[in-house]
Structures are given as structure tokens and as C-alpha cells.
Design a protein around this motif. Structure first.
Motif, PDB file in Angstrom:
ATOM      1  N   UNK A  36       0.834  -1.062  -0.181  1.00 32.71           N
ATOM      2  CA  UNK A  36      -0.024   0.080  -0.100  1.00 32.71           C
ATOM      3  C   UNK A  36       0.990   1.210  -0.086  1.00 32.71           C
ATOM      4  N   UNK A  37       0.719   1.954  -1.065  1.00 30.33           N
ATOM      5  CA  UNK A  37       1.808   3.087  -1.301  1.00 30.33           C
ATOM      6  C   UNK A  37       1.244   4.434  -1.500  1.00 30.33           C
ATOM      7  N   UNK A  38       1.439   5.226  -0.345  1.00 28.31           N
ATOM      8  CA  UNK A  38       0.951   6.661  -0.683  1.00 28.31           C
ATOM      9  C   UNK A  38      -0.527   6.992  -0.246  1.00 28.31           C
ATOM     10  N   UNK A  39      -1.144   5.933   0.240  1.00 23.61           N
ATOM     11  CA  UNK A  39      -2.754   6.314   0.422  1.00 23.61           C
ATOM     12  C   UNK A  39      -3.054   6.253   1.661  1.00 23.61           C
ATOM     13  N   UNK A  40      -4.262   7.080   1.943  1.00 22.30           N
ATOM     14  CA  UNK A  40      -4.612   7.306   3.375  1.00 22.30           C
ATOM     15  C   UNK A  40      -5.373   5.836   3.924  1.00 22.30           C
ATOM     16  N   UNK A  41      -5.858   5.221   2.942  1.00 20.28           N
ATOM     17  CA  UNK A  41      -6.791   3.986   2.954  1.00 20.28           C
ATOM     18  C   UNK A  41      -7.969   4.245   3.810  1.00 20.28           C
ATOM     19  N   UNK A  42      -8.737   5.341   3.257  1.00 21.89           N
ATOM     20  CA  UNK A  42     -10.059   5.793   3.825  1.00 21.89           C
ATOM     21  C   UNK A  42     -10.766   5.770   2.774  1.00 21.89           C
ATOM     22  N   UNK A  43     -10.620   5.705   1.348  1.00 25.17           N
ATOM     23  CA  UNK A  43     -11.524   5.868   0.457  1.00 25.17           C
ATOM     24  C   UNK A  43     -11.862   4.542   0.044  1.00 25.17           C
ATOM     25  N   UNK A  44     -13.108   3.975  -0.043  1.00 27.37           N
ATOM     26  CA  UNK A  44     -13.447   2.813  -0.509  1.00 27.37           C
ATOM     27  C   UNK A  44     -13.958   2.798  -1.975  1.00 27.37           C
ATOM     28  N   UNK A  45     -13.711   1.553  -2.694  1.00 21.05           N
ATOM     29  CA  UNK A  45     -13.558   0.167  -1.985  1.00 21.05           C
ATOM     30  C   UNK A  45     -12.058  -0.066  -1.782  1.00 21.05           C
ATOM     31  N   UNK A  46     -11.110   0.870  -2.298  1.00 20.56           N
ATOM     32  CA  UNK A  46      -9.713   0.787  -2.448  1.00 20.56           C
ATOM     33  C   UNK A  46      -9.046   0.394  -1.048  1.00 20.56           C
ATOM     34  N   UNK A  47      -9.879   1.222   0.081  1.00 23.91           N
ATOM     35  CA  UNK A  47      -9.624   0.956   1.554  1.00 23.91           C
ATOM     36  C   UNK A  47      -9.580  -0.229   1.930  1.00 23.91           C
ATOM     37  N   UNK A  48     -10.334  -1.247   1.364  1.00 25.56           N
ATOM     38  CA  UNK A  48     -10.646  -2.729   1.995  1.00 25.56           C
ATOM     39  C   UNK A  48      -9.622  -3.637   1.398  1.00 25.56           C
ATOM     40  N   UNK A  49      -8.812  -3.065   0.190  1.00 27.10           N
ATOM     41  CA  UNK A  49      -7.999  -4.299  -0.448  1.00 27.10           C
ATOM     42  C   UNK A  49      -6.884  -4.930   0.260  1.00 27.10           C
ATOM     43  N   UNK A  50      -6.352  -4.244   1.137  1.00 28.50           N
ATOM     44  CA  UNK A  50      -5.164  -4.698   1.791  1.00 28.50           C
ATOM     45  C   UNK A  50      -5.678  -5.888   2.806  1.00 28.50           C
ATOM     46  N   UNK A  51      -6.997  -5.565   3.487  1.00 24.29           N
ATOM     47  CA  UNK A  51      -7.606  -6.778   4.185  1.00 24.29           C
ATOM     48  C   UNK A  51      -7.914  -8.008   3.432  1.00 24.29           C
ATOM     49  N   UNK A  52      -8.410  -7.614   2.165  1.00 23.82           N
ATOM     50  CA  UNK A  52      -8.975  -8.657   1.203  1.00 23.82           C
ATOM     51  C   UNK A  52      -7.329  -9.436   1.005  1.00 23.82           C
ATOM     52  N   UNK A  53      -6.430  -8.774   0.770  1.00 26.76           N
ATOM     53  CA  UNK A  53      -5.143  -9.518   0.495  1.00 26.76           C
ATOM     54  C   UNK A  53      -4.532 -10.458   1.742  1.00 26.76           C
ATOM     55  N   UNK A  54      -4.745  -9.792   2.799  1.00 28.44           N
ATOM     56  CA  UNK A  54      -4.524 -10.435   4.031  1.00 28.44           C
ATOM     57  C   UNK A  54      -5.198 -11.884   4.163  1.00 28.44           C
ATOM     58  N   UNK A  55      -6.554 -11.831   3.967  1.00 27.32           N
ATOM     59  CA  UNK A  55      -7.484 -12.927   3.706  1.00 27.32           C
ATOM     60  C   UNK A  55      -6.901 -13.909   2.833  1.00 27.32           C
ATOM     61  N   UNK A  56      -6.116 -13.541   1.730  1.00 28.70           N
ATOM     62  CA  UNK A  56      -5.717 -14.551   0.921  1.00 28.70           C
ATOM     63  C   UNK A  56      -4.140 -14.942   1.139  1.00 28.70           C
ATOM     64  N   UNK A  57      -3.546 -14.689   2.153  1.00 32.04           N
ATOM     65  CA  UNK A  57      -2.426 -14.952   2.752  1.00 32.04           C
ATOM     66  C   UNK A  57      -1.469 -14.207   2.571  1.00 32.04           C
ATOM     67  N   UNK A  58      -1.661 -12.830   2.050  1.00 31.14           N
ATOM     68  CA  UNK A  58      -0.675 -11.862   1.845  1.00 31.14           C
ATOM     69  C   UNK A  58       0.136 -11.133   3.113  1.00 31.14           C
TER      70      UNK A  58
END
Length: 360
Positions: free
Chosen positions: A284-306
Motif C-alpha cells: 500500500x503506497x501513498x494512500x490514506x486507506x480511507x476511500x472505498x473500495x480501495x481502503x478494503x483491498x489490503x484486508x482482502x489480500x491478508x485474507x488470501x495469505x498476503x
């Protein structure tokens, strides 16, 4: 695992080494990109100090309602953004990500940026999802009835009325009944550049605010009035704005996702498909992670083992960090990212083939 410095050479060596080990073993990588990636290229972020949202009423310039109310004002704002993006150059972080894409076929970048700097850096289009569109793609404002789309339009200005070099009276906008000329972002950007030339390093400029863009005389509303109720007027008519060459009945608009609009269904489906398979690494690069749906992508990746690596100038933007698995690298993405990706991409040079520049 965290670091709190802006210099890549001072990053925690143990954290960098651990990241390098994970990177070299990763086949499926997803990057979630925000405005911070382009900050070193001279483009303002949205929520940082001096960002585009600082005292800026986006409801006037980045919503369907704003476009319906005053399309001229919207086009003045996006003329300013197009101009600034064309003046900017991709930085080392853009090139590092482009090289990563060339080296690892299973790498895909999901960018929220519309500035076109990633494509200019040579990022393969099939490994880059522009979630929020592109400033240099134009579409008919009647998406359903007409559907005209034009990619790669770098013309400046798009119409004579949007030319910042026109005479001062026209640039200031029309004279309203109360004799209150109004400024526009293109004019203000020119003033800011002149100030920077005169003052040099002592000059610190901010993005134009709604007060800057309102009447050049004292505003009718008190300064504390909610920006949503400030009614701005560009003084431009429909005939002054880019016309649709297909239907010849509507004006064009930038193909960007405005507030209140959904992401294109194709983009949503393609992006969600990335998380239907295992993910090794997520950046996750240079993002405040509060604008959806992009804000949820990191957690989606975690659920896939990332494992997740956050690269940001602000440590507070890191969300849901797992101390034993994830990393937080605090600093300028243009400095930090090439260091982190070096085992795969090597030393990153700067060059912009689109404008005929030589690599450094």
C-alpha cells in the motif's frame, strides 16, 4: 516492524532484509496506490498538508451535481489538474513499479491516481488498473445515449476559453451584476509559479481554496460559511467547453470517478478477481486507506495469505498492521520504494520515453 525515517538508507536493516526475502519469494503481488506516489513529482495529495482537499469544496468541482451546476468551473479545475500532470514527471517509485511489473507477471497495481504518470513510466497496461480513471481520457457527458470515449488526449488547451494565456479580463471570468470578477485555478496556478520564481526556496504555495476562487471582492457569505453553500460561477457557456464530436449535442467531461459515482463495473470485477486467488505480498503506497473500495483491498489480500507492506509519509495511515507479519516503512515513496524493490528491479533510472528524455 516499523521505520520512522524519510531516508531509505536509514530504514531498519532487519525490516528491509525481511521484506527482501518475502519479495524474492513472491509470485502474486498487489499494489494499492494513492496520491502519495506522485507527491515527489510535484502533484498535490488530497488529504496531506497543502493537499487538494485543504479548504477546497470538492462538491463544486468533483461531483455530478457540480458539473451540472457549473461545468465551466469543473473544466477550469480539471484544466489546471491536466496542466500540472503534464508538467510533472514520473519519479523513481513509478519506474520501480513499472520494472516490477516487467519482472513479475503476477504483479498488478491498483492505482487511485488519475495523473497518467504510471503509464508514462512504462507500466504495462494489463498490469495496471486505473480505479478512478484518467485525466487524459475524455468521454461524452451522456454516457448512455452517446458513449463517446477518447483516450490519450493531451491537447492544451482543450478550447480557447480554457487557455490560461488569454487576456486578463477573460481569464478572470465574467463580470457578474455586482461587478465581482472571479479568478480560476489556471490563473491562480500561473500566479503561484511566478511567485515561486521570484521567491525561490522561501516560497510555500497552497492549492487554490474556494475563497481564492470566489469573488475577488469581499464575499457575500462570511468566511466561516460552509463551502457547500458557496455558489461559484465560471462565466463560461456550454459553447466554450469541449464538445462531443460524435453526438454534437453534449459536452465532454474527464473520464474520472467523481464523488457520488460508482467505479466502472469492469474495473470492480477485474479487481475483485485478483483476490479470488492466493496473494503473496501486498504493497500500500501513498494512500490514506480511507476511500472505498480501495481502503478494503489490503484486508482482502491478508485474507488470501498476503503479508502487507505500507509505504507512506504518515505512519498513522497504516491500518490493521500485524506486528509479526506486516511492515511499515515511513518516508517518501520515491525514495523508499526503489530501495525495497531493488533485489528484483535493480537500480532505478529516471527516463520518460513519451517526451523523449534520456535516462539518468
Amino acid at each position: 516492524m516499523a521505520d520512522s525515517t524519510d531516508n531509505a538508507s536509514d530504514l531498519d536493516p532487519a525490516a528491509v532484509a525481511d521484506f527482501h526475502d518475502a519479495l524474492k519469494q513472491s509470485k502474486h503481488i498487489v499494489a494499492i496506490i494513492g496520491a502519495g506516489l506522485s507527491a515527489s513529482s510535484g502533484l498535490a495529495t488530497f488529504r496531506g498538508t497543502g493537499g487538494l482537499w485543504r479548504n477546497q469544496d470538492v462538491m463544486q468541482v468533483a461531483t455530478p451535481a457540480g458539473f451540472h451546476h457549473d461545468p465551466g468551473l469543473v473544466w477550469q479545475f480539471y484544466t489546471y489538474r491536466r496542466h500540472e500532470a503534464l508538467r510533472a514527471k514520473p519519479n523513481r517509485a513509478h519506474y520501480a513499479l513499472a520494472q516490477l511489473a516487467h519482472q513479475i507477471p503476477g504483479f498488478v497495481a491498483l492505482t487511485q491516481n488519475v495523473d497518467n504518470l504510471s503509464p508514462r513510466a512504462g507500466h504495462p497496461p494489463d498490469q495496471l488498473k486505473e480505479l478512478h480513471g484518467n485525466l487524459f481520457t475524455l468521454i461524452c457527458s451522456d454516457k448512455v445515449g452517446c458513449g463517446y470515449i477518447e483516450r490519450g488526449n493531451f491537447q492544451e488547451p482543450l478550447t480557447p476559453a480554457l487557455d490560461p494565456s488569454k487576456d486578463e479580463t477573460t481569464t478572470l471570468g465574467s463580470i457578474d451584476p455586482n461587478n465581482k470578477p472571479r479568478a480560476n485555478p489556471v490563473l491562480l496556478a500561473g500566479i503561484a509559479r511566478k511567485h515561486a520564481q521570484i521567491l525561490g526556496d522561501t516560497y510555500h504555495g497552497d492549492t487554490p481554496t474556494t475563497r481564492d476562487l470566489s469573488s475577488l471582492k469581499a464575499p457575500e457569505q462570511p468566511p466561516t460559511a460552509p463551502t457547500a453553500v458557496i455558489r461559484l460561477s465560471s462565466g463560461l457557456e456550454k459553447e466554450d467547453l469541449p464538445q462531443c464530436p460524435r453526438c454534437k449535442n453534449n459536452i465532454l467531461r474527464p473520464d474520472v470517478v467523481w464523488f457520488g459515482e460508482a467505479l466502472p463495473l469492469t474495473i470492480v470485477e477485474e479487481t475483485e478477481a485478483l483476490f479470488n486467488q492466493p496473494v503473496d505480498l501486498c504493497l500500500t503506497i501513498g494512500t490514506s486507506s480511507i476511500v472505498w473500495p480501495a481502503a478494503g483491498y489490503a484486508d482482502m489480500a491478508r485474507k488470501k495469505g498476503a503479508r502487507v507492506a505500507v509505504i507512506n509519509i504518515c505512519a498513522e495511515d497504516a491500518k490493521n498492521i500485524r506486528p509479526e507479519k506486516d511492515w511499515v516503512f515511513v518516508g517518501d515513496a520515491a525514495v523508499v520504494l526503489p530501495e525495497l524493490l531493488k533485489p528484483v528491479v535493480g537500480d532505478v533510472a529516471l527516463c520518460d520515453e513519451n517526451v523523449g528524455e534520456d535516462c539518468e
